[in-house]
Design an enzyme around this catalytic site. Structure first.
Site, PDB file in Angstrom:
ATOM      1  N   ALA A 163       6.418  -2.833  20.075  1.00 39.56           N
ATOM      2  CA  ALA A 163       6.267  -4.017  20.924  1.00 39.56           C
ATOM      3  C   ALA A 163       5.150  -4.858  20.337  1.00 39.56           C
ATOM      4  CB  ALA A 163       5.953  -3.601  22.358  1.00 39.56           C
ATOM      5  N   PHE A 225      17.790  -1.650  28.903  1.00 35.77           N
ATOM      6  CA  PHE A 225      17.256  -0.838  30.006  1.00 35.77           C
ATOM      7  C   PHE A 225      15.852  -1.294  30.395  1.00 35.77           C
ATOM      8  CE2 PHE A 225      19.594   3.085  31.304  1.00 35.77           C
ATOM      9  CZ  PHE A 225      20.803   2.763  30.730  1.00 35.77           C
ATOM     10  N   GLY A 272       9.881 -12.439  28.290  1.00 38.61           N
ATOM     11  CA  GLY A 272      10.198 -13.280  27.145  1.00 38.61           C
ATOM     12  C   GLY A 272      10.210 -12.407  25.903  1.00 38.61           C
ATOM     13  N   CYS A 275      13.297 -10.239  21.606  1.00 40.31           N
ATOM     14  CA  CYS A 275      14.331  -9.194  21.638  1.00 40.31           C
ATOM     15  C   CYS A 275      15.154  -9.113  22.913  1.00 40.31           C
ATOM     16  CB  CYS A 275      13.690  -7.836  21.386  1.00 40.31           C
ATOM     17  SG  CYS A 275      13.255  -7.614  19.667  1.00 40.31           S
ATOM     18  N   PHE A 337       4.375 -15.132  24.987  1.00 42.79           N
ATOM     19  CA  PHE A 337       5.285 -14.437  25.912  1.00 42.79           C
ATOM     20  C   PHE A 337       4.637 -13.217  26.542  1.00 42.79           C
ATOM     21  CE2 PHE A 337       7.082 -10.494  24.092  1.00 42.79           C
ATOM     22  CZ  PHE A 337       6.615 -10.551  22.787  1.00 42.79           C
TER      23      PHE A 337
HETATM   24  C1  UDX Z   1      12.571  -8.952  13.951  1.00 46.19           C
HETATM   25  C2  UDX Z   1      13.954  -8.396  13.698  1.00 46.19           C
HETATM   26  O1  UDX Z   1      14.323  -8.615  12.418  1.00 46.19           O
HETATM   27  C3  UDX Z   1      14.906  -8.898  14.727  1.00 46.19           C
HETATM   28  O2  UDX Z   1      16.195  -8.457  14.530  1.00 46.19           O
HETATM   29  C4  UDX Z   1      14.386  -8.326  15.973  1.00 46.19           C
HETATM   30  O3  UDX Z   1      15.308  -8.438  16.987  1.00 46.19           O
HETATM   31  C5  UDX Z   1      13.091  -9.006  16.282  1.00 46.19           C
HETATM   32  O4  UDX Z   1      12.195  -8.735  15.284  1.00 46.19           O
HETATM   33  P1  UDX Z   1      10.943 -10.721  13.379  1.00 46.19           P
HETATM   34  O5  UDX Z   1      10.261  -9.879  12.380  1.00 46.19           O
HETATM   35  O6  UDX Z   1      10.298 -10.848  14.703  1.00 46.19           O
HETATM   36  O7  UDX Z   1      12.408 -10.209  13.577  1.00 46.19           O
HETATM   37  O8  UDX Z   1      11.345 -12.129  12.837  1.00 46.19           O
HETATM   38  P2  UDX Z   1      10.491 -13.138  12.023  1.00 46.19           P
HETATM   39  O9  UDX Z   1       9.063 -12.998  12.387  1.00 46.19           O
HETATM   40  O10 UDX Z   1      11.184 -14.433  12.167  1.00 46.19           O
HETATM   41  O11 UDX Z   1      10.625 -12.613  10.526  1.00 46.19           O
HETATM   42  C6  UDX Z   1      11.737 -12.683   9.735  1.00 46.19           C
HETATM   43  C7  UDX Z   1      11.335 -13.107   8.325  1.00 46.19           C
HETATM   44  O12 UDX Z   1      12.450 -13.017   7.453  1.00 46.19           O
HETATM   45  C8  UDX Z   1      10.815 -14.536   8.215  1.00 46.19           C
HETATM   46  O13 UDX Z   1       9.525 -14.534   7.668  1.00 46.19           O
HETATM   47  C9  UDX Z   1      11.831 -15.226   7.301  1.00 46.19           C
HETATM   48  O14 UDX Z   1      11.255 -16.197   6.466  1.00 46.19           O
HETATM   49  C10 UDX Z   1      12.382 -14.062   6.521  1.00 46.19           C
HETATM   50  N1  UDX Z   1      13.701 -14.304   5.946  1.00 46.19           N
HETATM   51  C11 UDX Z   1      14.708 -14.784   6.720  1.00 46.19           C
HETATM   52  C12 UDX Z   1      13.927 -14.033   4.598  1.00 46.19           C
HETATM   53  O15 UDX Z   1      13.017 -13.623   3.889  1.00 46.19           O
HETATM   54  N2  UDX Z   1      15.180 -14.232   4.081  1.00 46.19           N
HETATM   55  C13 UDX Z   1      16.199 -14.719   4.825  1.00 46.19           C
HETATM   56  O16 UDX Z   1      17.308 -14.904   4.309  1.00 46.19           O
HETATM   57  C14 UDX Z   1      15.953 -15.013   6.188  1.00 46.19           C
HETATM   58  C1  UDX Z   2      10.294  -5.205  23.153  1.00 47.06           C
HETATM   59  C2  UDX Z   2      10.444  -3.675  23.302  1.00 47.06           C
HETATM   60  O1  UDX Z   2       9.435  -3.178  24.184  1.00 47.06           O
HETATM   61  C3  UDX Z   2      10.343  -3.015  21.954  1.00 47.06           C
HETATM   62  O2  UDX Z   2      10.560  -1.616  22.093  1.00 47.06           O
HETATM   63  C4  UDX Z   2      11.414  -3.615  21.077  1.00 47.06           C
HETATM   64  O3  UDX Z   2      11.437  -3.026  19.827  1.00 47.06           O
HETATM   65  C5  UDX Z   2      11.217  -5.108  20.954  1.00 47.06           C
HETATM   66  O4  UDX Z   2      11.253  -5.689  22.233  1.00 47.06           O
HETATM   67  P1  UDX Z   2       8.301  -6.928  22.896  1.00 47.06           P
HETATM   68  O5  UDX Z   2       9.335  -7.980  23.081  1.00 47.06           O
HETATM   69  O6  UDX Z   2       7.344  -7.075  21.772  1.00 47.06           O
HETATM   70  O7  UDX Z   2       8.985  -5.498  22.711  1.00 47.06           O
HETATM   71  O8  UDX Z   2       7.413  -6.856  24.227  1.00 47.06           O
HETATM   72  P2  UDX Z   2       7.420  -6.035  25.587  1.00 47.06           P
HETATM   73  O9  UDX Z   2       6.079  -5.438  25.749  1.00 47.06           O
HETATM   74  O10 UDX Z   2       8.573  -5.134  25.726  1.00 47.06           O
HETATM   75  O11 UDX Z   2       7.502  -7.225  26.659  1.00 47.06           O
HETATM   76  C6  UDX Z   2       8.651  -8.055  26.803  1.00 47.06           C
HETATM   77  C7  UDX Z   2       8.458  -9.020  27.942  1.00 47.06           C
HETATM   78  O12 UDX Z   2       8.516  -8.369  29.189  1.00 47.06           O
HETATM   79  C8  UDX Z   2       7.123  -9.759  27.929  1.00 47.06           C
HETATM   80  O13 UDX Z   2       7.303 -11.108  28.263  1.00 47.06           O
HETATM   81  C9  UDX Z   2       6.336  -9.038  28.990  1.00 47.06           C
HETATM   82  O14 UDX Z   2       5.318  -9.813  29.508  1.00 47.06           O
HETATM   83  C10 UDX Z   2       7.405  -8.719  29.988  1.00 47.06           C
HETATM   84  N1  UDX Z   2       7.087  -7.588  30.870  1.00 47.06           N
HETATM   85  C11 UDX Z   2       6.897  -6.342  30.356  1.00 47.06           C
HETATM   86  C12 UDX Z   2       7.017  -7.781  32.246  1.00 47.06           C
HETATM   87  O15 UDX Z   2       7.201  -8.894  32.730  1.00 47.06           O
HETATM   88  N2  UDX Z   2       6.755  -6.706  33.053  1.00 47.06           N
HETATM   89  C13 UDX Z   2       6.563  -5.450  32.571  1.00 47.06           C
HETATM   90  O16 UDX Z   2       6.343  -4.514  33.362  1.00 47.06           O
HETATM   91  C14 UDX Z   2       6.627  -5.266  31.165  1.00 47.06           C
END
Ligand code: UDX
Ligand code: UDX
Length: 464
Positions: A163, A225, A272, A275, A337
């Site tokens: 997370a 979930f 937010g 994911c 978020f």
């Molecule tokens: C990740 C996971 O990949 C996504 O599936 C998951 O659900 C959320 O987390 P994240 O690492 O958060 O994504 O995305 P981002 O921070 O946008 O990083 C992706 C990187 O891939 C970017 O820096 C982008 O420039 C790069 N990229 C994208 C490449 O190098 N080649 C490409 O063709 C497309």
């Molecule tokens: C999530 C999953 O937790 C992680 O396992 C997965 O790999 C990527 O997606 P992330 O999106 O980084 O991680 O954050 P998370 O801590 O899960 O929070 C998601 C959102 O839910 C946030 O906006 C958070 O503020 C909100 N949240 C979380 C609530 O509103 N209430 C809660 O009790 C917990």
């Protein structure tokens, strides 16, 4: 069995960057190269001003960078030189065509797979790190098969459960690691090779090995979930407000049942992040694709509830301020978020701000980690009004005091710790009266705020 000595990761984002940094830190004998098409991002990873904010990340990067952790834009050579390639590119929800608004856009995954197929001159293990719809590995395999010049590929699914905000901690001490692969001798060998890497610091019994499809589906549904729990508790906030119950007390009472547990029951203005929404929409799309409309509708309701919650919060502000916020300044504290990240993808702040702007409010924002450019980009992306109007109506401040000055109301959107220790008397004295405070996270001491003079509306709490 052959031990992996070189790894490459395509995508230096929120997932790829921290994951590779921790692997490099824990496995000093493995060379780890992180590549990205975005040269600015790669350049930033070389400095002490990393492109993403995560507590503890800089220390980990500094330990391994230059030793066995490298960042580069030379994608082709990195692929060629590595035995194992992680794909960690983003997979946003499609904004066009078939599956628009639901299906994951796999454009970047496909491009990466084609690149790997094109340049590889030796056998590779390809690892899906991005969250992908079930059976994506099938498409990746098909692409890889088409291009091989005698080179053999194995595809694994190794979804990330970190997370944001706690990424380093989650990577160093995960509840479990999930690795899915083909149940053939070569597939099982590839699973073992990746297991070996994680076993440097994670007990083997916490490394779960499954078939490819089970691993892909587990990631989507684990997120569904978690999001469902938040939507469930958020669905009770409106009921609590109507009945005079206190949602924090209800959550505590529910969560102490050991069969339920206490995590992810914190009521909020809405979840937010990159994911939850994307993965559930994906799940919904998948269910529809397989002709299971009831299952699709069941999961879609989690998203509908979340949209309702964001809208309800904004509407509540407008109603409370005598049904109009036109020309009134509303201060938003927090844009990310959640706390401890500069990520704003799908943040409730964007939608709350947008609704307030549509009612012609003047919005003042302060977030400790999010830049003004990012906030305007987030709003402009919704295309509700011309960018110029967003700039005129929304002002970004460098501290909470300026953001709240002359405001009629304050809305807490993100649970940043620093908001708990603000001088609320000083803030109150500089506001228009009556001064309202809407706590979208229930992180503040409401009785203290009431003593100061605020009219407090807390999420899920009836009139106190
Ligand atoms: C990740 C996971 O990949 C996504 O599936 C998951 O659900 C959320 O987390 P994240 O690492 O958060 O994504 O995305 P981002 O921070 O946008 O990083 C992706 C990187 O891939 C970017 O820096 C982008 O420039 C790069 N990229 C994208 C490449 O190098 N080649 C490409 O063709 C497309
Ligand atoms: C999530 C999953 O937790 C992680 O396992 C997965 O790999 C990527 O997606 P992330 O999106 O980084 O991680 O954050 P998370 O801590 O899960 O929070 C998601 C959102 O839910 C946030 O906006 C958070 O503020 C909100 N949240 C979380 C609530 O509103 N209430 C809660 O009790 C917990």
């Amino acid at each position: 069995m052959k031990k992996i000595k070189s790894i490459c990761c395509i995508g230096a984002g929120y997932v790829g960057g921290p994951t590779m940094a921790v692997i490099a830190q824990q496995c000093p004998e493995i060379k780890v190269i992180v590549v990205d098409i975005n040269a600015d991002r790669i350049a930033q990873w070389q400095t002490d001003n990393l492109p993403i904010y995560e507590p503890g990340l800089l220390e980990v990067v500094k330990e391994a960078r230059g030793r066995n952790l490298f960042f580069s834009t030379d994608i082709e050579n990195a692929i060629r030189d590595s035995e194992m390639i992680f794909m960690s590119v983003n997979t946003p929800t499609k904004t066009y065509g078939l599956g628009k608004g639901r299906a994951a856009d796999l454009k970047f995954v496909e491009l990466s797979a084609r690149k790997i197929a094109e340049v590889s001159t030796s056998d590779k293990i390809v690892v899906e790190k991005s969250t992908l719809p079930v059976r994506t590995a099938e498409s990746i395999k098909t692409i890889l098969k088409e291009h091989t010049n005698g080179v053999k590929f194995q595809v694994l699914s190794n979804p990330e459960f970190l997370a944001e905000g706690t990424a380093v901690q989650d990577l160093q001490k995960p509840d479990r690691v999930l690795i899915g692969g083909d149940q053939t001798p070569e597939g099982l060998q590839a699973i073992e090779a990746l297991t070996d890497i994680y076993a440097h610091w994670i007990p083997r019994e916490q490394i779960i090995q499954t078939r490819l499809w089970s691993s892909e589906l587990s990631k989507l549904t684990a997120n569904a979930f978690l999001a469902q729990r938040i939507s469930s508790i958020n669905s009770l906030t409106a009921l609590c407000e109507a009945t005079g119950a206190d949602v924090d007390e209800v959550a505590y009472a529910i969560g102490t049942d050991s069969r339920i547990g206490s995590k992810f029951l914190k009521a909020s203005v809405g979840f937010g992040g990159s994911c939850f929404q994307k993965d559930i929409l994906n799940l919904v799309y998948l269910c529809e694709y397989f002709g299971l409309p009831e299952v699709a509708a069941y999961w879609e309701q989690v998203i509908i509830m979340n949209d309702y919650q964001k809208k309800r919060f904004a509407t509540n502000i407008i109603h409370t301020l005598f049904n109009t916020v036109s020309g009134k300044k509303i201060a938003l504290l927090g844009w990310a978020f959640k706390k401890d990240t500069n990520d704003t993808r799908e943040s409730a702040a964007i939608y709350v701000a947008d609704d307030l702007l549509s009612d012609l409010a003047q919005v003042g924002v302060y977030d400790p980690q999010v830049s003004a450019d990012k906030m305007y980009a987030d709003l402009n992306y919704l295309q509700t009004r011309p960018a110029k109007e967003n700039e005129q109506m929304l002002e970004v401040h460098s501290n909470a005091y300026d953001a709240c000055k002359d405001a009629h109301a304050i809305a807490i959107i993100t649970e940043w710790d620093e908001f708990k220790t603000l001088d609320w008397q000083r803030i109150f004295d500089q506001m228009k009266k009556p001064a309202f405070l809407f706590d979208g996270r229930n992180i503040l001491n409401h009785s203290h705020l009431r003593e100061v003079g605020f009219i407090v509306k807390a999420i899920g709490k009836g009139a106190e």
